[in-house]
Design a protein around this motif. Structure first.
Motif, PDB file in Angstrom:
ATOM      1  N   GLY A  76      -0.040 -43.170 -58.761  1.00 51.59           N
ATOM      2  CA  GLY A  76      -0.598 -44.179 -57.867  1.00 51.59           C
ATOM      3  C   GLY A  76      -0.939 -43.700 -56.470  1.00 51.59           C
ATOM      4  N   PHE A  77      -1.123 -42.378 -56.304  1.00 53.84           N
ATOM      5  CA  PHE A  77      -1.378 -41.841 -54.969  1.00 53.84           C
ATOM      6  C   PHE A  77      -2.870 -41.668 -54.648  1.00 53.84           C
ATOM      7  CE2 PHE A  77       2.945 -39.613 -55.405  1.00 53.84           C
ATOM      8  CZ  PHE A  77       3.601 -40.682 -54.833  1.00 53.84           C
ATOM      9  N   ILE A  78      -3.738 -41.692 -55.647  1.00 59.18           N
ATOM     10  CA  ILE A  78      -5.167 -41.519 -55.387  1.00 59.18           C
ATOM     11  C   ILE A  78      -5.701 -42.803 -54.762  1.00 59.18           C
ATOM     12  CG2 ILE A  78      -7.448 -41.201 -56.447  1.00 59.18           C
ATOM     13  CD1 ILE A  78      -5.828 -38.634 -56.343  1.00 59.18           C
ATOM     14  N   TYR A  79      -6.413 -42.638 -53.652  1.00 59.07           N
ATOM     15  CA  TYR A  79      -6.968 -43.794 -52.925  1.00 59.07           C
ATOM     16  C   TYR A  79      -8.095 -44.427 -53.713  1.00 59.07           C
ATOM     17  CZ  TYR A  79      -9.349 -46.530 -49.347  1.00 59.07           C
ATOM     18  OH  TYR A  79      -9.948 -47.548 -48.646  1.00 59.07           O
ATOM     19  N   LYS A  80      -8.002 -45.736 -53.852  1.00 58.01           N
ATOM     20  CA  LYS A  80      -9.060 -46.505 -54.516  1.00 58.01           C
ATOM     21  C   LYS A  80      -9.366 -47.690 -53.605  1.00 58.01           C
ATOM     22  CE  LYS A  80      -7.752 -45.107 -59.066  1.00 58.01           C
ATOM     23  NZ  LYS A  80      -7.191 -45.393 -60.334  1.00 58.01           N
ATOM     24  N   ASN A  81     -10.571 -47.754 -53.128  1.00 59.72           N
ATOM     25  CA  ASN A  81     -10.968 -48.802 -52.186  1.00 59.72           C
ATOM     26  C   ASN A  81     -11.084 -50.141 -52.872  1.00 59.72           C
ATOM     27  OD1 ASN A  81     -11.842 -50.178 -49.994  1.00 59.72           O
ATOM     28  ND2 ASN A  81     -13.758 -49.069 -49.770  1.00 59.72           N
TER      29      ASN A  81
END
Length: 172
Positions: free
Chosen positions: A167-172
């Motif tokens: 859950g660390f990847i940034y998703k706008n």
């Protein structure tokens, strides 16, 4: 030794080392103060040399990236999850070259990290705690970029997948 020869010696030492060299070590080898080395490095940079400062010392930018795949990842997490993010990257064969945040006044802010092991990650986090410093990502609600160096694109994709699973990847 005159200043020009000393600066040439600094470059020579950095070219020979396959790791960062501290200003203290350079000063000892060249029989000058650490502050003289810091000034010499500033002059080398001003002359166009890609000498970068990392938490472990100085490296030549081009030398540190030779034969590595370089990628960038956008990440978001809270400060307490930083250790897990760093471990995810190094455990999958990556080196965290830097952290980059977008500041509303200053624009892009970049911190050189050169973290390639759990030991490096622990030392970085220890320094943050001991100096009571804030992570750059705290300026941007945890949103930040990392430049990652690794053996190949397959390793980069493995790192990306691991970060996404946690859950660390940034998703706008």
């Amino acid at each position: 030794m005159d200043a020009t020869k000393r600066r040439n010696s600094i470059v020579s030492i950095l070219l020979q080392e396959n790791r960062a060299v501290s200003a203290r070590k350079l000063a000892s080898e060249l029989n000058v103060s650490r502050q003289i080395i810091v000034g010499d490095v500033a002059l080398l940079r001003a002359s166009g040399m890609d000498v970068i400062a990392t938490p472990k010392g100085y490296v030549l930018e081009s030398e540190s990236m030779t034969n590595k795949y370089i990628g960038k990842l956008a990440s978001q997490h809270n400060a307490a999850e930083t250790k897990d993010e760093l471990y995810d990257i190094v455990d999958n064969g990556g080196e965290i070259v830097d952290v980059i945040v977008e500041h509303p006044v200053y624009g892009e802010l970049k911190g050189r990290l050169a973290i390639s092991s759990r030991y490096d990650a622990d030392k970085f986090l220890e320094a943050i705690e001991n100096k009571q410093a804030n992570l750059l990502s705290e300026l941007t609600d945890g949103v930040h970029l990392h430049t990652i160096a690794c053996a190949d694109k397959k390793a980069f994709e493995r790192i990306k997948d691991t970060l996404e699973n946690h859950g660390f990847i940034y998703k706008n």
